[in-house]
Design a protein around this motif. Structure first.
Motif, PDB file in Angstrom:
ATOM      1  N   GLN A 185       0.842  -1.178   0.000  1.00 41.26           N
ATOM      2  CA  GLN A 185       0.000   0.000   0.000  1.00 41.26           C
ATOM      3  C   GLN A 185       0.882   1.234   0.000  1.00 41.26           C
ATOM      4  O   GLN A 185       2.002   1.217   0.536  1.00 41.26           O
ATOM      5  CB  GLN A 185      -0.926   0.010   1.224  1.00 41.26           C
ATOM      6  CG  GLN A 185      -2.025   1.062   1.157  1.00 41.26           C
ATOM      7  CD  GLN A 185      -3.064   0.831   2.234  1.00 41.26           C
ATOM      8  OE1 GLN A 185      -3.009  -0.130   2.968  1.00 41.26           O
ATOM      9  NE2 GLN A 185      -4.037   1.736   2.304  1.00 41.26           N
ATOM     10  N   ASP A 186       0.399   2.310  -0.598  1.00 37.46           N
ATOM     11  CA  ASP A 186       1.154   3.556  -0.638  1.00 37.46           C
ATOM     12  C   ASP A 186       1.392   4.067   0.780  1.00 37.46           C
ATOM     13  O   ASP A 186       0.479   4.085   1.612  1.00 37.46           O
ATOM     14  CB  ASP A 186       0.399   4.609  -1.444  1.00 37.46           C
ATOM     15  CG  ASP A 186       0.307   4.239  -2.919  1.00 37.46           C
ATOM     16  OD1 ASP A 186       1.125   3.406  -3.357  1.00 37.46           O
ATOM     17  OD2 ASP A 186      -0.586   4.764  -3.607  1.00 37.46           O
ATOM     18  N   GLY A 187       2.622   4.501   1.024  1.00 30.38           N
ATOM     19  CA  GLY A 187       2.972   5.026   2.338  1.00 30.38           C
ATOM     20  C   GLY A 187       3.305   3.973   3.359  1.00 30.38           C
ATOM     21  O   GLY A 187       3.606   4.312   4.516  1.00 30.38           O
ATOM     22  N   GLU A 188       3.280   2.701   2.993  1.00 34.07           N
ATOM     23  CA  GLU A 188       3.568   1.626   3.934  1.00 34.07           C
ATOM     24  C   GLU A 188       5.071   1.365   4.001  1.00 34.07           C
ATOM     25  O   GLU A 188       5.731   1.304   2.975  1.00 34.07           O
ATOM     26  CB  GLU A 188       2.821   0.368   3.512  1.00 34.07           C
ATOM     27  CG  GLU A 188       3.023  -0.819   4.439  1.00 34.07           C
ATOM     28  CD  GLU A 188       2.186  -2.012   4.017  1.00 34.07           C
ATOM     29  OE1 GLU A 188       0.949  -1.896   4.055  1.00 34.07           O
ATOM     30  OE2 GLU A 188       2.759  -3.041   3.614  1.00 34.07           O
ATOM     31  N   ARG A 189       5.576   1.196   5.192  1.00 35.25           N
ATOM     32  CA  ARG A 189       6.997   0.925   5.395  1.00 35.25           C
ATOM     33  C   ARG A 189       7.153  -0.438   6.071  1.00 35.25           C
ATOM     34  O   ARG A 189       6.511  -0.731   7.075  1.00 35.25           O
ATOM     35  CB  ARG A 189       7.617   2.020   6.262  1.00 35.25           C
ATOM     36  CG  ARG A 189       9.154   2.052   6.272  1.00 35.25           C
ATOM     37  CD  ARG A 189       9.773   1.354   7.466  1.00 35.25           C
ATOM     38  NE  ARG A 189       9.245   1.779   8.732  1.00 35.25           N
ATOM     39  CZ  ARG A 189       9.665   2.881   9.393  1.00 35.25           C
ATOM     40  NH1 ARG A 189      10.569   3.659   8.867  1.00 35.25           N
ATOM     41  NH2 ARG A 189       9.144   3.179  10.574  1.00 35.25           N
ATOM     42  N   ARG A 190       8.011  -1.280   5.510  1.00 35.76           N
ATOM     43  CA  ARG A 190       8.317  -2.584   6.084  1.00 35.76           C
ATOM     44  C   ARG A 190       9.757  -2.579   6.601  1.00 35.76           C
ATOM     45  O   ARG A 190      10.639  -1.947   6.003  1.00 35.76           O
ATOM     46  CB  ARG A 190       8.164  -3.694   5.042  1.00 35.76           C
ATOM     47  CG  ARG A 190       6.746  -3.880   4.512  1.00 35.76           C
ATOM     48  CD  ARG A 190       5.850  -4.531   5.534  1.00 35.76           C
ATOM     49  NE  ARG A 190       4.527  -4.810   5.004  1.00 35.76           N
ATOM     50  CZ  ARG A 190       4.182  -5.959   4.429  1.00 35.76           C
ATOM     51  NH1 ARG A 190       5.091  -6.923   4.292  1.00 35.76           N
ATOM     52  NH2 ARG A 190       2.970  -6.145   3.978  1.00 35.76           N
ATOM     53  N   SER A 191       9.996  -3.302   7.667  1.00 34.03           N
ATOM     54  CA  SER A 191      11.349  -3.445   8.196  1.00 34.03           C
ATOM     55  C   SER A 191      11.432  -4.736   8.994  1.00 34.03           C
ATOM     56  O   SER A 191      10.415  -5.243   9.477  1.00 34.03           O
ATOM     57  CB  SER A 191      11.722  -2.252   9.089  1.00 34.03           C
ATOM     58  OG  SER A 191      10.868  -2.192  10.217  1.00 34.03           O
ATOM     59  N   PHE A 192      12.623  -5.259   9.105  1.00 37.21           N
ATOM     60  CA  PHE A 192      12.843  -6.410   9.986  1.00 37.21           C
ATOM     61  C   PHE A 192      14.272  -6.381  10.489  1.00 37.21           C
ATOM     62  O   PHE A 192      15.170  -5.770   9.897  1.00 37.21           O
ATOM     63  CB  PHE A 192      12.521  -7.740   9.295  1.00 37.21           C
ATOM     64  CG  PHE A 192      13.520  -8.168   8.245  1.00 37.21           C
ATOM     65  CD1 PHE A 192      14.720  -8.758   8.597  1.00 37.21           C
ATOM     66  CD2 PHE A 192      13.244  -8.005   6.904  1.00 37.21           C
ATOM     67  CE1 PHE A 192      15.630  -9.159   7.641  1.00 37.21           C
ATOM     68  CE2 PHE A 192      14.145  -8.404   5.931  1.00 37.21           C
ATOM     69  CZ  PHE A 192      15.349  -8.979   6.309  1.00 37.21           C
ATOM     70  N   MET A 193      14.463  -7.019  11.612  1.00 39.44           N
ATOM     71  CA  MET A 193      15.791  -7.174  12.202  1.00 39.44           C
ATOM     72  C   MET A 193      16.029  -8.645  12.500  1.00 39.44           C
ATOM     73  O   MET A 193      15.106  -9.383  12.836  1.00 39.44           O
ATOM     74  CB  MET A 193      15.934  -6.347  13.475  1.00 39.44           C
ATOM     75  CG  MET A 193      14.985  -6.714  14.607  1.00 39.44           C
ATOM     76  SD  MET A 193      15.552  -8.045  15.719  1.00 39.44           S
ATOM     77  CE  MET A 193      16.708  -7.156  16.713  1.00 39.44           C
ATOM     78  N   VAL A 194      17.277  -9.053  12.332  1.00 35.02           N
ATOM     79  CA  VAL A 194      17.715 -10.398  12.708  1.00 35.02           C
ATOM     80  C   VAL A 194      18.837 -10.225  13.705  1.00 35.02           C
ATOM     81  O   VAL A 194      19.872  -9.615  13.387  1.00 35.02           O
ATOM     82  CB  VAL A 194      18.175 -11.212  11.492  1.00 35.02           C
ATOM     83  CG1 VAL A 194      18.615 -12.604  11.933  1.00 35.02           C
ATOM     84  CG2 VAL A 194      17.071 -11.308  10.451  1.00 35.02           C
ATOM     85  N   CYS A 195      18.622 -10.713  14.901  1.00 30.71           N
ATOM     86  CA  CYS A 195      19.594 -10.556  15.986  1.00 30.71           C
ATOM     87  C   CYS A 195      20.290 -11.885  16.248  1.00 30.71           C
ATOM     88  O   CYS A 195      19.640 -12.942  16.286  1.00 30.71           O
ATOM     89  CB  CYS A 195      18.898 -10.068  17.254  1.00 30.71           C
ATOM     90  SG  CYS A 195      20.019  -9.828  18.662  1.00 30.71           S
ATOM     91  N   TYR A 196      21.612 -11.817  16.421  1.00 27.52           N
ATOM     92  CA  TYR A 196      22.413 -12.994  16.722  1.00 27.52           C
ATOM     93  C   TYR A 196      23.055 -12.811  18.101  1.00 27.52           C
ATOM     94  O   TYR A 196      24.158 -12.287  18.215  1.00 27.52           O
ATOM     95  CB  TYR A 196      23.503 -13.199  15.672  1.00 27.52           C
ATOM     96  CG  TYR A 196      22.986 -13.566  14.310  1.00 27.52           C
ATOM     97  CD1 TYR A 196      22.739 -14.891  13.962  1.00 27.52           C
ATOM     98  CD2 TYR A 196      22.724 -12.591  13.358  1.00 27.52           C
ATOM     99  CE1 TYR A 196      22.254 -15.234  12.707  1.00 27.52           C
ATOM    100  CE2 TYR A 196      22.235 -12.919  12.104  1.00 27.52           C
ATOM    101  CZ  TYR A 196      22.008 -14.243  11.792  1.00 27.52           C
ATOM    102  OH  TYR A 196      21.527 -14.566  10.549  1.00 27.52           O
ATOM    103  N   PRO A 197      22.365 -13.215  19.172  1.00 30.28           N
ATOM    104  CA  PRO A 197      23.004 -13.203  20.499  1.00 30.28           C
ATOM    105  C   PRO A 197      24.076 -14.294  20.550  1.00 30.28           C
ATOM    106  O   PRO A 197      23.800 -15.463  20.263  1.00 30.28           O
ATOM    107  CB  PRO A 197      21.851 -13.482  21.460  1.00 30.28           C
ATOM    108  CG  PRO A 197      20.599 -13.283  20.659  1.00 30.28           C
ATOM    109  CD  PRO A 197      20.955 -13.609  19.254  1.00 30.28           C
ATOM    110  N   LEU A 198      25.279 -13.911  20.910  1.00 32.57           N
ATOM    111  CA  LEU A 198      26.401 -14.852  20.937  1.00 32.57           C
ATOM    112  C   LEU A 198      26.524 -15.469  22.320  1.00 32.57           C
ATOM    113  O   LEU A 198      26.491 -14.780  23.336  1.00 32.57           O
ATOM    114  CB  LEU A 198      27.697 -14.118  20.571  1.00 32.57           C
ATOM    115  CG  LEU A 198      27.655 -13.355  19.233  1.00 32.57           C
ATOM    116  CD1 LEU A 198      28.966 -12.623  19.015  1.00 32.57           C
ATOM    117  CD2 LEU A 198      27.367 -14.304  18.093  1.00 32.57           C
ATOM    118  N   VAL A 199      26.663 -16.777  22.342  1.00 31.07           N
ATOM    119  CA  VAL A 199      26.754 -17.535  23.599  1.00 31.07           C
ATOM    120  C   VAL A 199      28.215 -17.888  23.848  1.00 31.07           C
ATOM    121  O   VAL A 199      28.908 -18.379  22.941  1.00 31.07           O
ATOM    122  CB  VAL A 199      25.888 -18.805  23.533  1.00 31.07           C
ATOM    123  CG1 VAL A 199      25.942 -19.566  24.850  1.00 31.07           C
ATOM    124  CG2 VAL A 199      24.448 -18.451  23.171  1.00 31.07           C
ATOM    125  N   ALA A 200      28.685 -17.615  25.060  1.00 32.31           N
ATOM    126  CA  ALA A 200      30.054 -17.957  25.409  1.00 32.31           C
ATOM    127  C   ALA A 200      30.281 -19.464  25.314  1.00 32.31           C
ATOM    128  O   ALA A 200      29.346 -20.255  25.471  1.00 32.31           O
ATOM    129  CB  ALA A 200      30.384 -17.456  26.815  1.00 32.31           C
TER     130      ALA A 200
END
Length: 500
Positions: free
Chosen positions: A370-385
């Motif tokens: 749709q006009d004026g619609e904004r999409r975004s996503f994030m992918v997070c990689y938490p690192l485990v010791a």
């Protein structure tokens, strides 16, 4: 196509899917039932059985992917925050109370963030913005990156990008400084601001009217059919680790900045070499404020581009966004969406499919409808010791083996799903033994629409796009404000990190 499916559940229950704490609580709750039966008080026994069943539903039965206890706690916290006025934000500038110069005036989980300017670095002596989050005691640095994308890449290139990401995460774990690496992509409809500026500067005064008309028609048609993609990567370092390394550089803000510069230099080398990133630009404080403001108000981007263009010819034009005005003028958190300025946002997390995730499969999530619609996503990689990863892998393997043994002893049929989970756990332990690192990735997608558009309908379109990409969406009700900050504003906000 490169597909990765060698991941397991975050926690595997020891006893028919129940964790040790759940099993202990339910076992203790059975005692009143046994006591009533021994006393032959059948009415009390029936009542205790009903109460035990309710407790089982609350503890062990998930509702829309979350435990019922989590829903109850989140609902109570949101209700308390709404009554106390904590979910309602109004910028100080709108109340005639401007904040101190350089102090960020941001809502919700972003309110505890302070921006510092690091010492000059690089060929252009740029001062990289250092993001200090007091509530979580972390530091972060954000870069704007350019990647050619995966749409037209071959199978070998996708496999190489996947190997490059693995090498990046393994190197970050071995360095024992970075705890999270966050990739963010924002797609907005093309506003044509850059092209209009270019046309104004290059159009000849004596150009034929017919040629100018053709260019204007092309500009109008191409602008309506194209989108603009913004890509960011954020590196998060906890204060407990950074302070130790910063002592070697003299301590203080400059010492922490030098330590962060060393970490991001190594991250940048992996981004360029293994992952195919063609440009990495670590954001300065004005650039980060620009990204923050356009995150809350996508419609302001065109005016900011015009100001930057005017500043190139007129030194008196102020093209910077002050941090006290980088956030929204007003924001309200509700159960089903997040409202900020003239926009509403709805967020969903993404559940990884059993069959595996193909590299580049999230592309349909960014397609606006749709006009004026904004999409975004994030992918997070938490690192485990490494030490924690070994313990987690051992516990998961023990839980899988114990659950399999109990099913065999009870003569229960082994389901294919349970067998596959046990095999994945053993493969994970083998990879850790060979030196690979462990990460617990998650993704959040957000759609932002003007308030003239129904937020519920935009959320349904987002969920449909996620399902079309092959994933299962889970609407982040009661937490849309935090999900928005994590998936739209590139300042290192995480859903798994708790405030201290």
């Amino acid at each position: 196509m490169s597909v990765y499916g060698d991941y397991t559940r975050g926690r595997i229950g020891w006893f028919f899917g129940l964790t040790g704490l759940q099993l202990a609580v339910l076992s203790v709750a059975v005692l009143p039932v046994a006591w009533s039966v021994s006393a032959q008080d059948w009415l009390a026994a029936a009542l205790f059985v009903v109460l035990w069943g309710l407790l089982f539903l609350v503890l062990a039965v998930p509702v829309r992917g979350r435990p019922m206890t989590g829903w109850i706690g989140a609902t109570l916290r949101l209700a308390a925050g709404t009554l106390a006025g904590w979910t309602r934000f109004r910028a100080r500038a709108t109340r005639g109370q401007p904040s101190e110069a350089g102090h960020a005036d941001l809502p919700g989980i972003l309110s505890s963030i302070v921006i510092h300017e690091g010492p000059p670095t690089g060929h252009h002596s740029a001062r990289v913005a250092l993001i200090q989050n007091h509530s979580t005691r972390t530091w972060a640095v954000t870069a704007s990156i350019v990647h050619p994308g995966l749409g037209m890449t071959e199978l070998e290139d996708r496999a190489a990008y996947g190997s490059g990401l693995t090498e990046l995460l393994d190197a970050a774990v071995r360095a024992e400084l970075v705890t999270e690496i966050i990739f963010m992509v924002r797609t907005v409809p093309e506003d044509g601001a850059e092209r209009l500026d270019w046309v104004r500067r290059h159009r000849a005064a004596n150009a034929p009217a017919q040629v100018s008309g053709i260019n204007d028609e092309l500009h109008e048609s191409l602008t309506a059919a194209t989108v603009r993609t913004e890509q960011y990567v954020t590196v998060v370092v906890p204060e407990a680790r950074l302070a130790k390394v910063a002592r070697e550089y003299g301590g203080g803000i400059n010492g922490r900045a030098r330590a962060l510069y060393g970490a991001i230099t190594e991250i940048e080398s992996h981004l360029r070499a293994g992952m195919g990133v063609t440009s990495v630009q670590w954001l300065t404080s004005p650039e980060l404020a620009h990204a923050c403001r356009t995150g809350f108000a996508p419609g302001d981007r065109a005016s900011l581009i015009d100001a930057l263009a005017a500043a190139r010819t007129d030194a008196g034009v102020n093209a910077d966004v002050p941090w006290e005005m980088a956030g929204p003028s007003g924001a309200d958190a509700s159960a089903r969406h997040y409202s900020h300025d003239a926009w509403n946002s709805v967020s969903s997390t993404i559940k990884l499919p059993i069959k595996g995730a193909a590299m580049g499969a999230l592309a349909p999530v960014l397609s606006a409808h749709q006009d004026g619609e904004r999409r975004s996503f994030m992918v997070c990689y938490p690192l485990v010791a490494s030490s924690r990863a070994d313990r987690s892998s051992a516990n998961s393997e023990f839980g899988a083996d114990l659950g399999q043994s109990l099913r065999v002893a009870a003569r229960m049929k082994q389901r294919t799903k349970n067998v596959d989970e046990s095999e994945k756990v053993r493969r994970l332990e083998a990879k850790l033994a060979r030196g690979n690192s462990m990460t617990v990735p998650y993704a959040v997608a957000t759609v932002t629409v003007p308030k003239t558009v129904a937020a519920a309908e935009a959320g349904r379109r987002l969920d449909s796009s996620i399902r079309r990409a092959g994933f299962a969406p889970l609407r982040l009700d009661l937490a849309h404000d935090v999900a928005f900050a994590a998936s739209v504003v590139p300042m290192g906000v995480s859903l798994t990190r708790k405030a201290v």
